[in-house]
Scaffold this motif. Structure first.
Motif, short mmCIF file in Angstrom:
data_model
loop_
_atom_site.label_atom_id
_atom_site.label_comp_id
_atom_site.label_asym_id
_atom_site.label_seq_id
_atom_site.Cartn_x
_atom_site.Cartn_y
_atom_site.Cartn_z
N GLY A 1 0.81 -1.20 0.00
CA GLY A 1 0.00 0.00 0.00
C GLY A 1 0.85 1.25 0.00
N THR B 1 -6.41 3.74 -0.97
CA THR B 1 -6.89 3.20 -2.24
C THR B 1 -5.77 3.00 -3.25
N HIS C 1 -1.97 1.46 -4.51
CA HIS C 1 -1.05 0.35 -4.30
C HIS C 1 0.10 0.43 -5.30
N GLU D 1 -1.24 1.90 -8.84
CA GLU D 1 -2.69 1.84 -9.00
C GLU D 1 -3.30 2.94 -8.14
N HIS D 2 -3.76 4.01 -8.78
CA HIS D 2 -4.38 5.11 -8.05
C HIS D 2 -5.77 4.73 -7.53
N ALA D 3 -6.46 3.93 -8.29
CA ALA D 3 -7.80 3.46 -7.95
C ALA D 3 -8.01 2.17 -8.74
N PRO D 4 -8.99 1.34 -8.37
CA PRO D 4 -9.21 0.11 -9.12
C PRO D 4 -9.34 0.38 -10.62
#
Length: 308
Positions: free
Chosen positions: A60, A66, A68, A104-107
């Motif tokens: 993380g 949110t 990763h 990965e900023h968001a899914p």
């Protein structure tokens, strides 16, 4: 079909049966010298090993639940083991690595942050079996060895940069930029057709030029091996890693450090003469990480050859 060709096809089939391995890219797993130097040499013999490993790590981003960071690493490692006298193993390992860091900023919102290839940190080690007991009648040999060694800052540690203009993170660098000495103790028992190895060692790192210091770790291995046929052997064991958190300028780095116990099945297939194919899996069966981290199974496939 001739036996050597059949064994080669079997080894390739076994290697292909495993998916891409995933694991922490910075934590060691088990004995630093096993299986390259887990037994006596014959005195004057030289062994070579070529291992291929694919790893990945997810952690993380501090302060952003949110987000990763994912690191994919492919490594090709050449290991040389020379035994000038039977109780002594001298080991040199030279890794070549490819590291790709994605964020990965968001899914679903993923971009490549860095993509680096180069020489990793070279390792030099020695294992001396200072005690040995041989029972010819029982076909049993026991030995106790001490190991010393270190990784060297041969891999680049200031390479590349994020697409967002920030320095490339430490775990995405080809090398640590620091020395990584270790010391350990091992016990080996061989009684045909079985063998066992138990070892424990500790590794530490100094701080690199950027003030980053990888966490010290306690490593252990318990391995058993059964030689089912003259050309086929199988093994199983447990590898462990307990590491402290990394430090940056003396401050603890979030989402680093923790404990992993790996179940480690292995297979050895003789392809021809003194050439063996090796396949080893490491499956995390217990984890206790600091912060947001994850690991998945690791697979190492390789070749081992005794030159003389």
């Amino acid at each position: 079909m001739s036996p050597p060709i059949a064994r080669a096809l079997l080894a390739l089939a076994l290697a292909a049966a495993f998916d891409v391995a995933r694991a922490c890219s910075v934590c060691s797993r088990g004995d630093p010298l096993a299986p390259a130097a887990d037994a006596h040499g014959s005195g004057g013999d030289l062994r070579l090993a070529l291992d291929f490993e694919v790893l990945s790590q997810r952690s993380g981003s501090p302060g952003a639940p949110t987000m990763h960071d994912d690191l994919d690493q492919v490594a090709l490692k050449l290991t040389t083991v020379y035994s000038p006298v039977p109780p002594l193993n001298l080991v040199l390992s030279v890794p070549f690595v490819h590291k790709k860091m994605t964020m990965e900023h968001a899914p679903g919102d993923i971009f490549v942050a860095s993509d680096l290839t180069g020489l990793g940190d070279v390792e030099v080690g020695v294992r001396w079996f200072f005690w040995e007991s041989v029972n010819m009648r029982a076909r049993m040999r026991q030995s106790v060895g001490v190991s010393l060694g270190s990784s060297f800052p041969t891999g680049a540690n200031d390479a590349g940069a994020f697409e967002i203009g920030q320095p490339n993170p430490e775990h995405g660098q080809p090398g640590t930029g620091a020395f990584g000495p270790y010391a350990g103790l091992s016990y080996r028992l061989a009684r045909d057709p079985f063998a066992a190895l138990v070892s424990v060692s500790g590794r530490t790192h100094d701080a690199n030029a950027q003030g980053y210091r990888y966490g010290s770790a306690l490593l252990w291995t318990v391995q058993g091996q059964w030689t089912a046929l003259p050309w086929l052997a199988a093994g199983f064991g447990l590898d462990g890693h307990h590491g402290r958190q990394d430090l940056q300028a003396g401050a603890l780095v979030p989402n680093t450090g923790g404990t992993v116990i790996w179940a480690s099945p292995s297979l050895f297939v003789n392809l021809y003469g003194k050439l063996w194919a090796t396949l080893r899996g490491q499956i995390p069966v217990a984890t206790a990480f600091v912060g947001d981290q994850s690991v998945s199974p690791v697979v190492t496939a390789g070749l081992q050859f005794t030159v003389f």
